[in-house]
Design an enzyme around this catalytic site. Structure first.
Site, PDB file in Angstrom:
ATOM      1  N   PRO A  19       0.941  -1.160  -0.011  1.00 48.61           N
ATOM      2  CA  PRO A  19      -0.114   0.044  -0.121  1.00 48.61           C
ATOM      3  C   PRO A  19       0.987   1.349  -0.011  1.00 48.61           C
ATOM      4  O   PRO A  19       1.976   1.403   0.829  1.00 48.61           O
ATOM      5  CB  PRO A  19      -0.720   0.023   1.195  1.00 48.61           C
ATOM      6  N   ASN A  20       0.337   2.297  -0.828  1.00 49.18           N
ATOM      7  CA  ASN A  20       0.967   3.570  -0.834  1.00 49.18           C
ATOM      8  C   ASN A  20       2.128   3.683  -1.678  1.00 49.18           C
ATOM      9  O   ASN A  20       2.326   4.848  -2.041  1.00 49.18           O
ATOM     10  CB  ASN A  20       0.846   4.189   0.549  1.00 49.18           C
ATOM     11  N   ARG A  72       5.667  12.124  -2.187  1.00 47.45           N
ATOM     12  CA  ARG A  72       5.743  12.860  -0.704  1.00 47.45           C
ATOM     13  C   ARG A  72       7.024  12.085   0.080  1.00 47.45           C
ATOM     14  O   ARG A  72       7.352  11.106  -0.092  1.00 47.45           O
ATOM     15  CB  ARG A  72       4.577  12.577   0.146  1.00 47.45           C
ATOM     16  N   TYR A  90      12.028   8.266   1.819  1.00 37.15           N
ATOM     17  CA  TYR A  90      11.642   7.322   0.686  1.00 37.15           C
ATOM     18  C   TYR A  90      12.445   7.528  -0.586  1.00 37.15           C
ATOM     19  O   TYR A  90      12.512   7.047  -1.600  1.00 37.15           O
ATOM     20  CB  TYR A  90      10.147   7.065   0.347  1.00 37.15           C
ATOM     21  N   ASN A 141       7.900  -5.825  -1.091  1.00 38.06           N
ATOM     22  CA  ASN A 141       7.871  -4.627  -0.086  1.00 38.06           C
ATOM     23  C   ASN A 141       6.357  -4.544   0.028  1.00 38.06           C
ATOM     24  O   ASN A 141       5.723  -3.853  -0.400  1.00 38.06           O
ATOM     25  CB  ASN A 141       8.468  -3.524  -0.678  1.00 38.06           C
ATOM     26  N   ALA A 158       3.302  -0.996   4.713  1.00 39.59           N
ATOM     27  CA  ALA A 158       2.591  -1.029   6.155  1.00 39.59           C
ATOM     28  C   ALA A 158       2.166  -2.493   6.429  1.00 39.59           C
ATOM     29  O   ALA A 158       2.158  -2.981   7.562  1.00 39.59           O
ATOM     30  CB  ALA A 158       1.492  -0.204   6.250  1.00 39.59           C
ATOM     31  N   GLU A 210      12.399 -10.138   1.352  1.00 39.93           N
ATOM     32  CA  GLU A 210      11.770  -8.930   1.754  1.00 39.93           C
ATOM     33  C   GLU A 210      12.553  -7.664   1.300  1.00 39.93           C
ATOM     34  O   GLU A 210      13.942  -7.443   1.818  1.00 39.93           O
ATOM     35  CB  GLU A 210      11.710  -9.157   3.166  1.00 39.93           C
ATOM     36  N   HIS A 250      12.930  -3.206   1.581  1.00 35.42           N
ATOM     37  CA  HIS A 250      12.520  -1.998   2.023  1.00 35.42           C
ATOM     38  C   HIS A 250      13.492  -0.720   1.623  1.00 35.42           C
ATOM     39  O   HIS A 250      14.429  -0.907   1.539  1.00 35.42           O
ATOM     40  CB  HIS A 250      12.338  -1.782   3.718  1.00 35.42           C
ATOM     41  N   ARG A 274      13.385   3.141  12.738  1.00 31.12           N
ATOM     42  CA  ARG A 274      12.345   4.160  12.630  1.00 31.12           C
ATOM     43  C   ARG A 274      11.395   3.866  13.996  1.00 31.12           C
ATOM     44  O   ARG A 274      11.951   3.433  14.856  1.00 31.12           O
ATOM     45  CB  ARG A 274      11.460   4.026  11.584  1.00 31.12           C
TER      46      ARG A 274
HETATM   47  O1  CA2 Z   1      10.735   1.455   3.657  1.00 25.00           O
HETATM   48  C1  CA2 Z   1       9.901   0.848   3.009  1.00 25.00           C
HETATM   49  O2  CA2 Z   1      10.062   0.694   1.846  1.00 25.00           O
HETATM   50  C2  CA2 Z   1       8.505   0.474   3.787  1.00 25.00           C
HETATM   51  O3  CA2 Z   1       8.249  -0.589   3.630  1.00 25.00           O
HETATM   52  C3  CA2 Z   1       7.580   1.886   3.224  1.00 25.00           C
HETATM   53  C4  CA2 Z   1       6.198   1.734   4.036  1.00 25.00           C
HETATM   54  C5  CA2 Z   1       6.507   1.639   5.512  1.00 25.00           C
HETATM   55  O4  CA2 Z   1       5.164   1.498   6.093  1.00 25.00           O
HETATM   56  C6  CA2 Z   1       7.302   0.658   5.832  1.00 25.00           C
HETATM   57  O5  CA2 Z   1       7.437   0.712   7.279  1.00 25.00           O
HETATM   58  C7  CA2 Z   1       8.729   0.706   5.384  1.00 25.00           C
HETATM   59  C8  CA2 Z   1       5.207   3.013   3.614  1.00 25.00           C
HETATM   60  C9  CA2 Z   1       5.059   3.315   2.211  1.00 25.00           C
HETATM   61  C10 CA2 Z   1       4.490   4.640   2.060  1.00 25.00           C
HETATM   62  O6  CA2 Z   1       4.710   4.815   0.825  1.00 25.00           O
HETATM   63  C11 CA2 Z   1       4.799   6.313   0.580  1.00 25.00           C
HETATM   64  C12 CA2 Z   1       4.539   7.024  -0.703  1.00 25.00           C
HETATM   65  C13 CA2 Z   1       4.561   8.032  -0.951  1.00 25.00           C
HETATM   66  C14 CA2 Z   1       4.800   8.969  -0.180  1.00 25.00           C
HETATM   67  C15 CA2 Z   1       4.768   8.624   1.355  1.00 25.00           C
HETATM   68  C16 CA2 Z   1       4.921   7.232   1.437  1.00 25.00           C
END
Ligand code: CA2
Length: 157
Positions: free
Chosen positions: A19-20, A27, A32, A83, A86, A107, A109, A116
């Protein structure tokens, strides 16, 4: 008679994103980076090709869809790079699906969750993975492809 190529070399590496991650680059670049998911896909395609592999690259914001993708990988993937975003920290369903795979699971990230918030220190995905690569941005994905090639025997050394 020529040896038949192994299933792992014939089937693509499935790269699954949670997700996301479709919004990457828009953002929180300080966490990231500025790379978009489309750019990650392009770089992964090139790196896999260097090793003689192809990829299938997917993203979903839905837990059940990720489970479906992992189930599909049981018969269609040479390896899985995931990946789970969340869902890494919450999803027993994703873990149970990963445990049904017999191919390598890496896996990845972009950030390093260990540096974090506490809630990111638990990874259900890690319990179903061969190994984890975190904290290198786009390079986490490329290093994961290198790891798969090392495990399965790619053509590049
Ligand atoms: O660091 C990573 O790759 C994570 O898997 C990213 C996840 C986070 O919940 C994990 O703890 C670590 C969050 C992805 C959110 O994606 C975004 C996309 C655009 C702007 C902000 C966040």
């Amino acid at each position: 008679m020529a040896k038949k190529p192994s299933k792992s070399k014939v089937f693509p590496i499935h790269i699954l994103n949670g997700p996301n991650l479709n919004l990457l680059g828009s953002r929180e670049p300080e966490i990231y980076g500025k790379t978009t998911l489309a750019q990650i896909k392009k770089a992964c395609t090139a790196r896999a090709k260097d090793h003689g592999f192809s990829i299938l690259f997917d993203q979903s914001n839905k837990e059940g869809e990720l489970v479906d993708m992992i189930q599909k990988a049981r018969t269609k993937a040479g390896a899985v790079i995931i990946n789970a975003a969340a869902y890494t920290h919450t999803s027993v369903a994703v873990l149970d699906a990963l445990k049904m795979l017999t191919v390598p699971v890496i896996e990845v990230h972009l950030s390093n969750p260990a540096r974090r918030e506490n809630f990111r220190h638990t990874s259900y995905v890690a319990m179903g993975a061969t190994g984890t690569i975190a904290g290198f941005g786009l390079n986490s994905y490329l290093l994961a492809i290198d790891a798969v090639a090392d495990l399965l025997g790619g053509k590049k050394k």
